[in-house]
Design a protein around this motif. Structure first.
Motif, short mmCIF file in Angstrom:
data_model
loop_
_atom_site.label_atom_id
_atom_site.label_comp_id
_atom_site.label_asym_id
_atom_site.label_seq_id
_atom_site.Cartn_x
_atom_site.Cartn_y
_atom_site.Cartn_z
N UNK A 35 0.82 -1.21 0.00
CA UNK A 35 0.00 0.00 0.00
C UNK A 35 0.86 1.26 0.00
N UNK A 36 2.03 1.20 0.65
CA UNK A 36 2.88 2.38 0.67
C UNK A 36 3.72 2.50 -0.61
N UNK A 37 3.98 1.39 -1.25
CA UNK A 37 4.59 1.47 -2.58
C UNK A 37 3.61 2.11 -3.57
N UNK A 38 2.32 1.80 -3.41
CA UNK A 38 1.30 2.44 -4.24
C UNK A 38 1.21 3.93 -3.92
N UNK A 39 1.30 4.27 -2.65
CA UNK A 39 1.28 5.68 -2.23
C UNK A 39 2.43 6.44 -2.88
N UNK A 40 3.62 5.85 -2.85
CA UNK A 40 4.78 6.49 -3.47
C UNK A 40 4.57 6.69 -4.96
N UNK A 41 4.09 5.66 -5.63
CA UNK A 41 3.86 5.73 -7.06
C UNK A 41 2.85 6.83 -7.39
N UNK A 42 1.77 6.91 -6.62
CA UNK A 42 0.75 7.93 -6.87
C UNK A 42 1.28 9.33 -6.57
N UNK A 43 2.05 9.47 -5.49
CA UNK A 43 2.58 10.80 -5.13
C UNK A 43 3.55 11.31 -6.18
N UNK A 44 4.32 10.41 -6.78
CA UNK A 44 5.29 10.83 -7.81
C UNK A 44 4.60 11.34 -9.08
N UNK A 45 3.34 11.01 -9.24
CA UNK A 45 2.60 11.46 -10.42
C UNK A 45 1.99 12.85 -10.22
N UNK A 46 2.07 13.40 -9.01
CA UNK A 46 1.49 14.72 -8.74
C UNK A 46 2.54 15.81 -8.91
N UNK A 47 2.08 17.06 -9.03
CA UNK A 47 2.99 18.19 -9.17
C UNK A 47 3.80 18.44 -7.90
N UNK A 48 3.19 18.21 -6.74
CA UNK A 48 3.87 18.54 -5.48
C UNK A 48 4.70 17.39 -4.91
N UNK A 49 4.36 16.16 -5.25
CA UNK A 49 5.07 14.96 -4.76
C UNK A 49 5.12 14.94 -3.24
N UNK A 50 3.97 15.25 -2.62
CA UNK A 50 3.91 15.35 -1.16
C UNK A 50 3.38 14.07 -0.51
N UNK A 51 3.96 13.77 0.64
CA UNK A 51 3.46 12.73 1.53
C UNK A 51 3.41 13.36 2.93
N UNK A 52 2.29 13.18 3.62
CA UNK A 52 2.17 13.72 4.98
C UNK A 52 2.55 12.69 6.02
N UNK A 53 3.46 13.06 6.90
CA UNK A 53 3.83 12.20 8.02
C UNK A 53 3.00 12.59 9.24
N UNK A 54 2.31 11.61 9.84
CA UNK A 54 1.42 11.85 10.97
C UNK A 54 1.66 10.79 12.03
N UNK A 55 1.70 11.23 13.28
CA UNK A 55 1.80 10.26 14.38
C UNK A 55 0.43 9.63 14.63
#
Length: 215
Positions: A35-55
């Motif tokens: 699921x996090x490999x999918x998250x990375x793949x999807x984020x790389x396709x966006x202009x901002x390439x952002x991932x939010x880190x949350x506790x």
């Protein structure tokens, strides 16, 4: 920092206990769950390439894991694939955010509707200064802490580091529990974060709850 497009209202979030990202800092991540490999793949396709880190927090949420209300988003600035399909990723901290709500959908990873309001200072390119920082006293305390835990350090680098780099790097690297990491994240200024960091180090040195403060 490279200029970013407008920050999006919805971002993917990665609830990882004890992993702290701060603005203008860098966090290495090791991704291997599908699921996090999918998250990375999807984020790389966006202009901002952002991932939010949350506790995570104690309030039940999706998959039984709740989320703290404040996190920090990082831009993917480096990634490489290992031979067995895992990814080594570096996030560069862009800005803290406030979780408004979790977005329901069919994504295997979690996404949140977020607000960036109140964290404008995070997005300034210049590092924040700490005008009341007594570096000598701080490094002496840090030396006691490292000695007590048989840790080594590059003291020349620590002495020369900018205030923000020093305080934020230690906040991210030292092994405090997730609630303490959250307090460091939510500190409204660099001086407040440094004061919180000093308090946590002093508490640990006094032989406080090692099971709670130090994993």
């Amino acid at each position: 920092m490279k200029h970013l497009p407008d920050l999006p209202d919805v971002i993917p979030v990665f609830p990882l206990p004890g992993a702290l990202l701060l603005p203008r800092s860098r966090l290495p991540l090791h991704l291997f769950e599908p699921r996090y490999l999918q998250m990375l793949d999807d984020a790389l396709k966006t202009d901002t390439r952002l991932i939010g880190m949350v506790q995570p927090n104690a309030v039940p949420g999706r998959d039984g894991i709740g989320l703290q209300r404040i996190g920090c988003a990082g831009r993917i600035t480096q990634f490489s694939e290992t031979e067995d399909g895992r990814y080594m990723v570096t996030l560069s901290g862009v800005s803290r955010f406030r979780v408004q709500s979790e977005v329901e959908g069919f994504s295997p990873y979690r996404r949140c509707d977020v607000s960036w309001a109140g964290f404008e200072a995070d997005r300034r390119p210049a590092a924040e200064a700490d005008d009341t920082f007594n570096r000598g006293a701080f490094l002496a305390l840090l030396d006691r802490y490292f000695t007590a835990r048989d840790l080594s350090a590059d003291w020349d680098t620590l002495k020369e580091a900018e205030d923000e780099l020093l305080v934020n790097s230690l906040s991210m690297l030292l092994d405090f529990d997730p609630e303490d990491k959250q307090a460091l994240l939510e500190a409204p200024s660099l001086s407040t974060r440094r004061e919180t960091l000093v308090m946590l180090i002093e508490y640990a040195l006094r032989g406080g709850d090692d099971e709670g403060l130090m994993q």
